[in-house]
Design an enzyme around this catalytic site. Sequence first.
Site, PDB file in Angstrom:
ATOM      1  N   LYS A   1     -21.477  -1.422  11.954  1.00  0.00           N
ATOM      2  CA  LYS A   1     -20.462  -1.728  12.974  1.00  0.00           C
ATOM      3  C   LYS A   1     -20.652  -0.849  14.220  1.00  0.00           C
ATOM      4  CE  LYS A   1     -16.313   0.130  11.985  1.00  0.00           C
ATOM      5  NZ  LYS A   1     -15.944   1.092  13.018  1.00  0.00           N
TER       6      LYS A   1
ATOM      7  N   ASN B   1     -23.831   8.605  14.756  1.00  0.00           N
ATOM      8  CA  ASN B   1     -24.056   7.551  13.763  1.00  0.00           C
ATOM      9  C   ASN B   1     -25.311   6.740  14.078  1.00  0.00           C
ATOM     10  OD1 ASN B   1     -21.985   8.229  12.107  1.00  0.00           O
ATOM     11  ND2 ASN B   1     -20.759   6.393  12.437  1.00  0.00           N
TER      12      ASN B   1
ATOM     13  N   CYS C   1     -19.519   1.852   8.570  1.00  0.00           N
ATOM     14  CA  CYS C   1     -19.716   2.581   9.827  1.00  0.00           C
ATOM     15  C   CYS C   1     -21.008   2.247  10.557  1.00  0.00           C
ATOM     16  CB  CYS C   1     -19.650   4.080   9.553  1.00  0.00           C
ATOM     17  SG  CYS C   1     -18.117   4.533   8.747  1.00  0.00           S
TER      18      CYS C   1
ATOM     19  N   THR D   1     -13.043   5.429  15.066  1.00  0.00           N
ATOM     20  CA  THR D   1     -14.220   5.405  15.939  1.00  0.00           C
ATOM     21  C   THR D   1     -13.970   4.377  17.035  1.00  0.00           C
ATOM     22  OG1 THR D   1     -15.610   6.039  14.098  1.00  0.00           O
ATOM     23  CG2 THR D   1     -16.714   4.991  15.978  1.00  0.00           C
TER      24      THR D   1
ATOM     25  N   LEU E   1     -16.640  12.380   8.484  1.00  0.00           N
ATOM     26  CA  LEU E   1     -16.757  12.437   7.016  1.00  0.00           C
ATOM     27  C   LEU E   1     -17.502  11.224   6.452  1.00  0.00           C
ATOM     28  CD1 LEU E   1     -14.483  10.270   5.803  1.00  0.00           C
ATOM     29  CD2 LEU E   1     -12.934  12.136   6.352  1.00  0.00           C
TER      30      LEU E   1
ATOM     31  N   GLY F   1     -34.945   3.235   1.508  1.00  0.00           N
ATOM     32  CA  GLY F   1     -34.160   2.410   0.594  1.00  0.00           C
ATOM     33  C   GLY F   1     -34.059   0.979   1.089  1.00  0.00           C
TER      34      GLY F   1
ATOM     35  N   LYS G   1       0.837  -1.211   0.000  1.00  0.00           N
ATOM     36  CA  LYS G   1       0.000   0.000   0.000  1.00  0.00           C
ATOM     37  C   LYS G   1       0.869   1.257   0.000  1.00  0.00           C
ATOM     38  CE  LYS G   1      -3.876   0.390   2.636  1.00  0.00           C
ATOM     39  NZ  LYS G   1      -4.606   0.603   3.903  1.00  0.00           N
TER      40      LYS G   1
ATOM     41  N   ARG H   1     -18.483  -3.023   1.977  1.00  0.00           N
ATOM     42  CA  ARG H   1     -18.699  -3.533   3.329  1.00  0.00           C
ATOM     43  C   ARG H   1     -20.155  -3.387   3.766  1.00  0.00           C
ATOM     44  NH1 ARG H   1     -13.729  -0.700   6.283  1.00  0.00           N
ATOM     45  NH2 ARG H   1     -14.005   0.750   4.558  1.00  0.00           N
TER      46      ARG H   1
HETATM   47  C1  UGA Z   1     -21.418   7.629   7.874  1.00  0.00           C
HETATM   48  C2  UGA Z   1     -21.797   9.015   8.438  1.00  0.00           C
HETATM   49  O1  UGA Z   1     -22.734   9.646   7.584  1.00  0.00           O
HETATM   50  C3  UGA Z   1     -20.558   9.897   8.587  1.00  0.00           C
HETATM   51  O2  UGA Z   1     -20.904  11.107   9.216  1.00  0.00           O
HETATM   52  C4  UGA Z   1     -19.536   9.160   9.456  1.00  0.00           C
HETATM   53  O3  UGA Z   1     -18.327   9.888   9.588  1.00  0.00           O
HETATM   54  C5  UGA Z   1     -19.207   7.823   8.813  1.00  0.00           C
HETATM   55  O4  UGA Z   1     -20.417   7.048   8.702  1.00  0.00           O
HETATM   56  C6  UGA Z   1     -18.218   7.130   9.704  1.00  0.00           C
HETATM   57  O5  UGA Z   1     -18.564   6.804  10.861  1.00  0.00           O
HETATM   58  O6  UGA Z   1     -17.039   7.013   9.327  1.00  0.00           O
HETATM   59  P1  UGA Z   1     -20.906   6.676   5.395  1.00  0.00           P
HETATM   60  O7  UGA Z   1     -20.936   5.324   6.046  1.00  0.00           O
HETATM   61  O8  UGA Z   1     -19.765   7.020   4.501  1.00  0.00           O
HETATM   62  O9  UGA Z   1     -20.920   7.822   6.547  1.00  0.00           O
HETATM   63  O10 UGA Z   1     -22.203   6.811   4.526  1.00  0.00           O
HETATM   64  P2  UGA Z   1     -23.633   7.523   4.635  1.00  0.00           P
HETATM   65  O11 UGA Z   1     -23.732   8.547   3.577  1.00  0.00           O
HETATM   66  O12 UGA Z   1     -23.921   7.951   6.017  1.00  0.00           O
HETATM   67  O13 UGA Z   1     -24.601   6.316   4.224  1.00  0.00           O
HETATM   68  C7  UGA Z   1     -24.693   5.142   5.038  1.00  0.00           C
HETATM   69  C8  UGA Z   1     -25.778   4.223   4.532  1.00  0.00           C
HETATM   70  O14 UGA Z   1     -27.061   4.785   4.769  1.00  0.00           O
HETATM   71  C9  UGA Z   1     -25.735   3.947   3.017  1.00  0.00           C
HETATM   72  O15 UGA Z   1     -25.981   2.570   2.815  1.00  0.00           O
HETATM   73  C10 UGA Z   1     -26.843   4.805   2.445  1.00  0.00           C
HETATM   74  O16 UGA Z   1     -27.391   4.294   1.270  1.00  0.00           O
HETATM   75  C11 UGA Z   1     -27.848   4.746   3.595  1.00  0.00           C
HETATM   76  N1  UGA Z   1     -28.782   5.892   3.594  1.00  0.00           N
HETATM   77  C12 UGA Z   1     -28.317   7.153   3.856  1.00  0.00           C
HETATM   78  C13 UGA Z   1     -30.128   5.686   3.333  1.00  0.00           C
HETATM   79  O17 UGA Z   1     -30.580   4.547   3.088  1.00  0.00           O
HETATM   80  N2  UGA Z   1     -30.984   6.748   3.382  1.00  0.00           N
HETATM   81  C14 UGA Z   1     -30.559   7.994   3.656  1.00  0.00           C
HETATM   82  O18 UGA Z   1     -31.401   8.921   3.685  1.00  0.00           O
HETATM   83  C15 UGA Z   1     -29.191   8.209   3.884  1.00  0.00           C
END
Ligand code: UGA
Length: 448
Positions: free
Chosen positions: A266, A211, A263, A122, A153, A256, A35, A331
Amino acid sequence: MKIVMVGSGYVGLVSGACFADFGHEVVCVDKQESKIAALKRGEIPIFEPGLTELVRSNAAAGRLSFTTDLAGPVSAADAVFIAVGTPSRRGDGFADLSYVYAASREIAQALGRYTVIVTKSTVPVGTGDEVERIVRELRPEAEFAVVSNPEFLREGAAIEDFKRPDRIVIGTEDARAQQVMADVYRPLYLNSAPILNTSRRTAELTKYAANAFLATKITFINEMADLCEQVGANVQDVARGMGLDNRIGGKFLHAGPGYGGSCFPKDTLALIKTAQDYGTPARIVETVAAVNEQRKRAMGRKVVAACGGSVRGKTVAVLGLTFKPNTDDMRDSPSLSIITALQDAGATIRAFDPEGMEQAKAVLPGAVTYCDNAYECVEDADAAVIVTEWNIFRALDLDRVRTLMRSPILIDLRNIYRGEQVREKGFVYADIGRGISDPVSSHAIDAA
Ligand code: UGA
């Protein structure tokens, strides 16, 4: 300032590149030699919009470098961030902290001058206390402080989220460490990003609470979507009507196939475990995690129902594999449960994802035919299911899709099309929670 990122995964790499872009001198460390070698060549191991350019430009400017040697850079650092993985531990779902503690031991041995050790991974409440104990035990004389600085993020929007955060949470009661952290984040202070100074334990818990709350919001609207299907209401309008109330807010109310990713699944499990251990069970979060898990597989049954009750011997085209668009991350993606459920029901799977297919091949059991684009994917399929809302699936040539398919059945698990628009083209169309326009009721799904 001299910053070291221990762990060059998602959070480490994005944070490291952004800190370098602020003007700091950043060294990203990782144990995986291949990496680091790739990063030195400017090759980025993950798909994240804008990251390749950011890494290359900061490396070229001499502010960002990569190494497998932790000791050298740590001995000269002002701040050392721990950004290693904290996967779910097998068996009980608690966060596996072995990488965090191993990194802490290595950092301890290498400490030179006063250094702030920052947990960005986390980590459950109390992890900072343990990191401090480990370092103190190995280096009783060292000058250091341990700070919690959780990262909020999102994948796919990581750089924007890092540079324009809703807030920065800094968990320490040590004034000297607060000053170092203020210097690290100075460019964001100037952008007037709100900074929340808290105790270390409060910062650790804030990340899990945020989260878990977002996961709850999604699961809540998903359950409303199921109810909408029963009562003939439209979940998108319900979400809009709810979200316009400022106290609720419109974000994270898209129904959805269930949340996935590295995230939410877990972190909800880890929070549940922590709450149980402290004798204050987080019942709402327990329910959210259970409902979401069931939902992902139920989506497979929804596809079966849309196909008239059976997919045995049929071919299903799966459009989108990653847990959300603009990432290659597989994941805990809902696609994994959906594909397995369909294979168990006797379907043959064809799949296409713009970025996730390499990762998918590594985690998807059973035979899947991977295709080069959406049109190749739907060829001779008996049904097509949109699992991830990649932009390229929003504007498919539906006439072409219909002629390519053996039977025109489209299941849209992200509600990216309008029902009338698709039905006019001759499709049988099922979506999530848009009531009367949905020909597939949940009763049919449960019965399937
Ligand atoms: C999430 C959090 O949004 C971040 O703030 C956090 O930093 C991150 O976890 C982490 O702990 O590192 P992420 O997992 O990248 O970020 O993705 P999200 O955009 O939050 O989406 C998570 C899941 O929720 C996806 O499967 C998405 O499709 C779903 N989702 C999201 C929905 O089904 N409906 C929504 O309205 C929003």
